[in-house]
Design a protein around this motif. Structure first.
Motif, PDB file in Angstrom:
ATOM      1  N   ASN A 150      -5.584 -42.019 -48.928  1.00 34.73           N
ATOM      2  CA  ASN A 150      -6.805 -41.208 -48.876  1.00 34.73           C
ATOM      3  C   ASN A 150      -7.484 -41.191 -50.233  1.00 34.73           C
ATOM      4  N   LYS A 152     -10.951 -39.268 -51.818  1.00 35.95           N
ATOM      5  CA  LYS A 152     -12.123 -38.406 -51.694  1.00 35.95           C
ATOM      6  C   LYS A 152     -12.488 -38.133 -50.236  1.00 35.95           C
ATOM      7  N   GLY A 153     -11.477 -37.782 -49.468  1.00 38.42           N
ATOM      8  CA  GLY A 153     -11.684 -37.403 -48.080  1.00 38.42           C
ATOM      9  C   GLY A 153     -11.813 -38.550 -47.107  1.00 38.42           C
ATOM     10  N   LYS A 154     -11.741 -39.785 -47.592  1.00 35.05           N
ATOM     11  CA  LYS A 154     -11.842 -40.949 -46.708  1.00 35.05           C
ATOM     12  C   LYS A 154     -10.518 -41.693 -46.650  1.00 35.05           C
ATOM     13  N   LYS A 155     -10.259 -42.271 -45.498  1.00 36.45           N
ATOM     14  CA  LYS A 155      -9.020 -43.013 -45.288  1.00 36.45           C
ATOM     15  C   LYS A 155      -9.284 -44.499 -45.495  1.00 36.45           C
ATOM     16  N   LEU A 156      -8.683 -45.070 -46.531  1.00 33.35           N
ATOM     17  CA  LEU A 156      -8.803 -46.504 -46.793  1.00 33.35           C
ATOM     18  C   LEU A 156      -7.601 -47.191 -46.175  1.00 33.35           C
ATOM     19  N   GLN A 157      -7.849 -47.994 -45.144  1.00 35.77           N
ATOM     20  CA  GLN A 157      -6.756 -48.502 -44.295  1.00 35.77           C
ATOM     21  C   GLN A 157      -6.712 -50.013 -44.273  1.00 35.77           C
ATOM     22  N   ALA A 184     -16.170 -47.214 -53.894  1.00 36.61           N
ATOM     23  CA  ALA A 184     -16.093 -45.754 -53.917  1.00 36.61           C
ATOM     24  C   ALA A 184     -15.727 -45.205 -55.296  1.00 36.61           C
TER      25      ALA A 184
END
Length: 533
Positions: A150, A152-157, A184
């Motif tokens: 995660n 900054k609130g985003k899921k990097l997958q 980001a």
């Protein structure tokens, strides 16, 4: 830097089992040998010294040298590798999955706890050497648990198909994750350092094992961390007699099952973290990691066409030990067989399943290590700290579940008293007189009196709740600011360390992040750390 501490049992995020372990509760003392205190390590040193052959040290040293062949070694790690050959050297171990870019923050806390404990031990026992070990869980096959982080609130997958041991996986496809992450991050000096770290780890190494080793070495090599991959033929040759006892004699299953029954019989009714299987090994080969299952003398590899007779499986184990992968029950034993280890450092869930294993270790004649709960921490910025002070919120307040947190503070700041405890006490006194009257006149009225008491107490509860809701509306701005800061510090109503990736803090602190955490985290303090920077 300001540091505060909170007892684990006051955070609300740790199980009764773990809190009772930390309290050294007598009813569960039979589940471990030594409570994690400095003075208790002397016995463990003496025990391990007589149970770890010099030949095992030589195998460990040669294996680590081979694994570090293409890694730039710090002088500290180089020194630790050499010391592992000496009979006066012992290890402290933590283990973790190969999470993408370390995953949540507690990856760092685990390793820092491990490094700092070796420093504490060296001060207490200066004639011995102590080496911090990070055991990479390269044989794990739960790709969905490790393929993201995660930011900054985003899921990097990392999106790809996967099977078998994750450590064998190629790093194909991670360029897309890097691009999203780089976009980001921004362009600050700290952001550029993070980009370089990710790029060098995942785009310049062929497998997830090599990438993770590089990353952990870059972050902690200066502190002498030694990184070990247990997925190794030479190391697993030492596991053969123990695997035979597990697979063909069910020693692990029987002993752990006995302990589980004892835990279930305790009055506290602790939950069971893991249950043993009849066979606690997977078969590992060519992208396959599946359970070994015995049925009427034949050994099947789950979800495959592979079959072995007992003699064939014995031969397979002796000729190809690298194909036998221990599960969560057997892996701790494997670790203690191949390392001169004194202590395992893990999270609450890990310590809970280790506490099921002591009788199995005794049956296998392998010393059981000290178990230490890793450091846990909440990192608060100076700006956030000032907000908390302005709202008169304490450290203990923000650990409350959100509904309790809001209700507690609303009662404190409200201009009317929304606590009907005195009214309820008065009501109980009045009904006590009614119970006495009914008892002396007609006992059949006792039920009616009880029903009326319940009805009136319920009415007070409902009125209290309605007034509280009204005050929440009246103090809506205060509630909003309180929930905003709690949500920032506890994303998803969970501990920060389970969501936040270290990169967010690195953007603020840069190269000072790890030294700052090193100074703040005390492994044997056994309290939750709140760190303000």
């Amino acid at each position: 830097m300001n540091i505060d501490h909170l007892p684990f049992d006051r955070t609300g995020y740790f199980t009764e089992f773990i809190c009772d372990y930390l309290a050294d509760k007598p009813t569960i003392r039979n589940l471990y040998n030594s409570y994690p205190k400095l003075e208790n390590f002397e016995a463990r040193i003496a025990e391990k010294a007589t149970h770890f052959p010099d030949a095992n040290r030589e195998i460990l040293y040669k294996t680590l040298r081979a694994q570090y062949k293409n890694v730039a070694l710090s002088s500290e790690t180089e020194s630790h590798l050499k010391k592992l050959k000496e009979p006066i050297t012992f290890t402290v171990v933590t283990g973790h999955q190969l999470n993408l870019f370390t995953g949540p923050m507690y990856f760092l806390y685990k390793i820092i706890s491990t490094i700092n404990l070796t420093k504490d031990l060296k001060k207490a026992y200066p004639k011995y050497n102590f080496v911090p070990i990070y055991w990479m869980a390269t044989e794990d096959h739960d790709f969905e648990e490790i393929n993201f982080f995660n930011f900054k609130g985003k899921k990097l997958q990392w999106n790809r198909k996967a099977s078998g041991a994750v450590g064998h996986m190629k790093t194909d496809g991670l360029a897309d994750v890097f691009e999203a992450f780089a976009n980001a991050l921004g362009t600050s000096n700290n952001a550029e350092q993070l980009k370089e770290l990710f790029r060098n780890a995942y785009l310049e190494h062929a497998t997830l094992t090599d990438a993770t080793r590089y990353l952990a070495n870059e972050l902690f090599g200066a502190y002498g961390l030694v990184i070990l991959d247990g997925d190794d033929t030479n190391l697993k040759e030492q596991l053969i007699p123990y695997a035979q006892k597990d697979i063909f004699e069910s020693v692990s299953y029987k002993k752990v099952s006995e302990t589980v029954s004892k835990i279930e019989g305790l009055p506290e009714k602790y939950g069971i973290q893991v249950n043993p299987r009849e066979i606690n090994y997977f078969y590992l080969k060519d992208g396959l990691r599946e359970r070994i299952i015995e049925q009427e003398g034949t050994y099947f590899i789950d979800n495959s066409e592979l079959r072995f007779s007992k003699d064939e499986l014995v031969a397979e184990l002796e000729q190809h030990p690298e194909r036998f992968s221990p599960n969560v029950i057997a892996r701790p034993l494997y670790q203690e067989v191949i390392l001169p280890n004194l202590c395992y450092i893990g999270g609450g869930g890990e310590i809970a399943y280790w506490l099921e294993l002591k009788s199995m270790f005794e049956a296998m004649d392998v010393p059981f290590p000290v178990l230490l709960l890793r450091n846990s921490a909440l990192v608060i910025t100076e700006k956030q700290s000032k907000k908390l002070q302005k709202m008169n919120l304490s450290v203990a307040d923000i650990f409350l579940r959100q509904s309790s947190f809001i209700n507690k503070k609303i009662r404190e700041i409200s201009n009317i008293d929304i606590d009907f405890t005195p009214q309820k006490a008065l009501l109980e006194d009045q009904f006590k007189a009614l119970y006495d009257m009914a008892e002396q006149t007609d006992k059949s009225f006792l039920g009616a009196v009880k029903a009326q008491e319940v009805k009136q107490k319920k009415g007070l509860d409902n009125l209290e709740k309605r007034l509280l809701r009204a005050q929440k509306r009246k103090l809506e701005d205060q509630v909003r600011r309180m929930t905003e800061i709690q949500n920032a510090l506890f994303p998803g109503q969970s501990l920060q360390e389970r969501n936040l990736n270290f990169s967010e803090l690195y953007l603020e602190l840069g190269e000072e992040l790890i030294p700052t955490l090193m100074k703040a985290l005390e492994p044997l303090r056994l309290e939750f750390t709140v760190l303000e920077f």
